[in-house]
Write an enzyme that holds these catalytic residues in place. Structure first.
Site, mmCIF file in Angstrom:
data_model
loop_
_atom_site.group_PDB
_atom_site.id
_atom_site.type_symbol
_atom_site.label_atom_id
_atom_site.label_comp_id
_atom_site.label_asym_id
_atom_site.label_seq_id
_atom_site.Cartn_x
_atom_site.Cartn_y
_atom_site.Cartn_z
ATOM 1 N N GLU A 280 99.195 81.397 80.710
ATOM 2 C CA GLU A 280 99.239 80.434 81.769
ATOM 3 C C GLU A 280 99.756 78.959 81.163
ATOM 4 O OE1 GLU A 280 95.103 80.377 83.234
ATOM 5 O OE2 GLU A 280 95.499 82.372 84.472
ATOM 6 N N GLU B 177 96.841 89.619 84.617
ATOM 7 C CA GLU B 177 95.337 89.434 84.842
ATOM 8 C C GLU B 177 95.043 89.401 86.372
ATOM 9 O OE1 GLU B 177 93.534 85.605 83.640
ATOM 10 O OE2 GLU B 177 94.892 85.815 81.850
HETATM 11 C C1 BGP Z 1 92.770 82.644 83.327
HETATM 12 C C2 BGP Z 1 92.651 82.973 81.954
HETATM 13 C C3 BGP Z 1 91.667 83.834 81.612
HETATM 14 C C4 BGP Z 1 90.426 84.065 82.432
HETATM 15 C C5 BGP Z 1 90.642 84.013 83.790
HETATM 16 C C6 BGP Z 1 89.492 84.038 84.550
HETATM 17 O O1 BGP Z 1 93.087 81.250 83.727
HETATM 18 O O2 BGP Z 1 93.932 83.288 81.428
HETATM 19 O O3 BGP Z 1 91.275 83.300 79.992
HETATM 20 O O4 BGP Z 1 89.260 83.708 81.693
HETATM 21 O O5 BGP Z 1 91.489 83.062 84.261
HETATM 22 O O6 BGP Z 1 89.046 82.766 84.611
HETATM 23 P P1 BGP Z 1 87.478 82.335 84.524
HETATM 24 O O7 BGP Z 1 87.285 82.936 83.244
HETATM 25 O O8 BGP Z 1 87.194 80.919 84.307
HETATM 26 O O9 BGP Z 1 86.775 82.918 85.454
#
Ligand code: BGP
Length: 463
Positions: free
Chosen positions: A167, A357
């Site tokens: 990201e 993701e």
């Molecule tokens: C993205 C990241 C992850 C992850 C996901 C969900 O921004 O790459 O590392 O954790 O989001 O976000 P969160 O864990 O804050 O719910």
């Protein structure tokens, strides 16, 4: 229809799952001192769930075996930079850290799972953050190269799929988490952040070039947080507001996939009275473009030109979209936005895409009798999104894989909590750190296994 060989799988990140934060020579990373994620200032003393994570460091064999039971063909993980170079600027790597990932990749290979490795996933070595202000300094580019060369050579033949920065476009909102920048956000100008971004883009391009030189079979991708912006109304001013919001994200993929700064970069710099310090050769370096694009997709955003309507949100200023429901954490749920994203990225760059993701964070508890979680809401979320991936494939988009985020429950990134669960596998650990760390497949585990086994055909059956 999903193509043969589609890479079905899931994604994890070292700082959110490994734990063992000081074991076998590992140095501290920024995440080790961010007990509140991005919701509070760094604090090295406070209780931090990530120090133990879900203990993937000691349980990776069992975890990879469970993922293999679902039929995973790809597992996206990250290497903790501070496990390899504890301070980030050490002259020699930490052999125990290198050996750990050898064991992980060997475990994947034994089970026919291809590793996809993120080189930097919100875990810059703390020493680099404190000493060099992370990617604000050009020196960090060299240190990142040293780390990349070490892992490219060590894992040559074991890892062929690489992502440079997780990201990368979140640096603007989260300079410490994303860029390792220790200076508090309110002391940074927009120009400071753009300069750090320039350094990260150079580091990414150099890593891409090096990966290809060390093993021509390496395939390197960029990774962005992808959030489609919708105009609140058909008013032309709202369309322009969307265009401007889009550009602050497209900037990253434009450089990484096309190899040069886009024209609108001039306007962004001028608006903020900023100028990039470029060195001779920088433009040549940026021409080392990625082989594919990857992105996270969780939500879409609604934009208005009327700043009074815009609300501050963790995922950027926006207006609530009256057509979308939200998760427990207020993230709008929008499966069709994924089809849109896939089409737009493919139209713009014509390069293969990987969904790095996607998933639903929810509060859940283990049923004491059945020892499982009946997560029908997650099945519905994933199914709806995967059906849109299938639509995009029918649209002619080249998509080669999908990774369910946090396929095993882990510590969340933004809020650093355990109770925001994404997994198809439940982990017995709670926000206060209690729990046995035992793993329990949820209902979605069997559902995803069937999706993979049928190469997506079972998505058309009601779960
Ligand atoms: C993205 C990241 C992850 C992850 C996901 C969900 O921004 O790459 O590392 O954790 O989001 O976000 P969160 O864990 O804050 O719910």
């Amino acid at each position: 229809m999903f193509p043969n060989g589609f890479l079905w799988g899931g994604a994890l990140a070292a700082n959110q799952c490994e734990g063992a934060y000081r074991e076998d020579g590992k140095g501290l990373s920024i995440s080790d001192v961010m007990p509140h994620g991005v919701m509070g200032p760094p604090d090295a003393e406070a209780f931090n769930l990530k120090h133990i994570g879900i203990d993937f460091y000691h349980r990776y064999e069992e975890d990879i075996a469970l993922l293999a039971q679902m039929g995973f063909r790809v597992l996206r993980i990250s290497i903790a930079w501070s496990r390899i170079f504890p301070n980030g600027d050490d002259s020699t790597p930490n052999e125990a850290g290198l050996a750990f990932y050898d064991r992980v990749f060997d475990a994947c290979a034994r089970r026919g799972i291809a590793p996809m490795v993120t080189l930097s996933h919100y875990e810059t070595p703390l020493h680099l953050a404190k000493t060099y202000d992370g990617f604000r300094s050009r020196r960090t580019i060299d240190l990142f190269q040293r780390y990349c060369e070490t892992v490219f050579r060590r894992y040559r033949g074991k890892v062929r799929l690489w992502l440079t920065f997780n990201e990368i476009n979140t640096v603007l909102n989260h300079p410490l988490l994303s860029g390792g920048i220790w200076t508090p956000q309110d002391e940074l100008s927009y120009g400071d952040k753009l300069q750090a971004i320039h350094h990260e883009l150079l580091a990414s391009a150099l890593a891409t070039r090096m990966a290809h030189e060390i093993d021509p079979e390496n395939r390197v991708g960029c990774m962005v947080s992808s959030v489609p912006n919708y105009p609140l109304t058909p008013a032309p001013a709202d369309q322009i507001a969307v265009m401007l919001a889009d550009q602050t994200n497209l900037l990253f993929t434009d450089v990484q996939a096309r190899g040069a700064y886009p024209g609108y970069m001039r306007r962004i710099l001028a608006e903020h009275g900023a100028a990039l310090a470029m060195e001779p050769g920088d433009e040549e370096i940026l021409k080392n473009t990625v082989d594919f694009l990857s992105f996270s997709y969780y939500l879409s955003r609604c934009i208005s030109a009327d700043s009074d309507k815009m609300q501050t949100q963790f995922f950027g200023a926006s207006v609530p979209n009256p057509y979308l429901k939200t998760t427990d954490w207020g993230w709008p749920i929008d499966p069709q936005g994924l089809r849109l994203t896939l089409n737009r990225l493919y139209e713009r760059y014509g390069k293969p895409l990987f969904i790095a993701e996607n998933g639903l964070g929810a509060r859940e508890t283990l049923d004491p009798d059945t020892k499982t979680v009946c997560d029908d809401y997650r099945i519905e979320y994933l199914r709806a999104h995967l059906l849109q991936v299938e639509q995009a494939l029918s649209d002619g988009v080249d998509i080669f894989g999908y990774a369910a985020w946090g396929c095993i429950d882990l510590v969340s990134a933004s809020t650093a909590e355990m109770e925001k669960r994404y997994g198809l596998i439940y982990v017995d650990r709670n926000n206060d750190g209690s729990g046995s760390l035992r793993r329990y497949p949820k209902k979605s585990f069997g559902w995803y296994r069937d999706v993979i086994a049928s190469n997506g055909a079972s998505l058309h059956q009601n779960p």
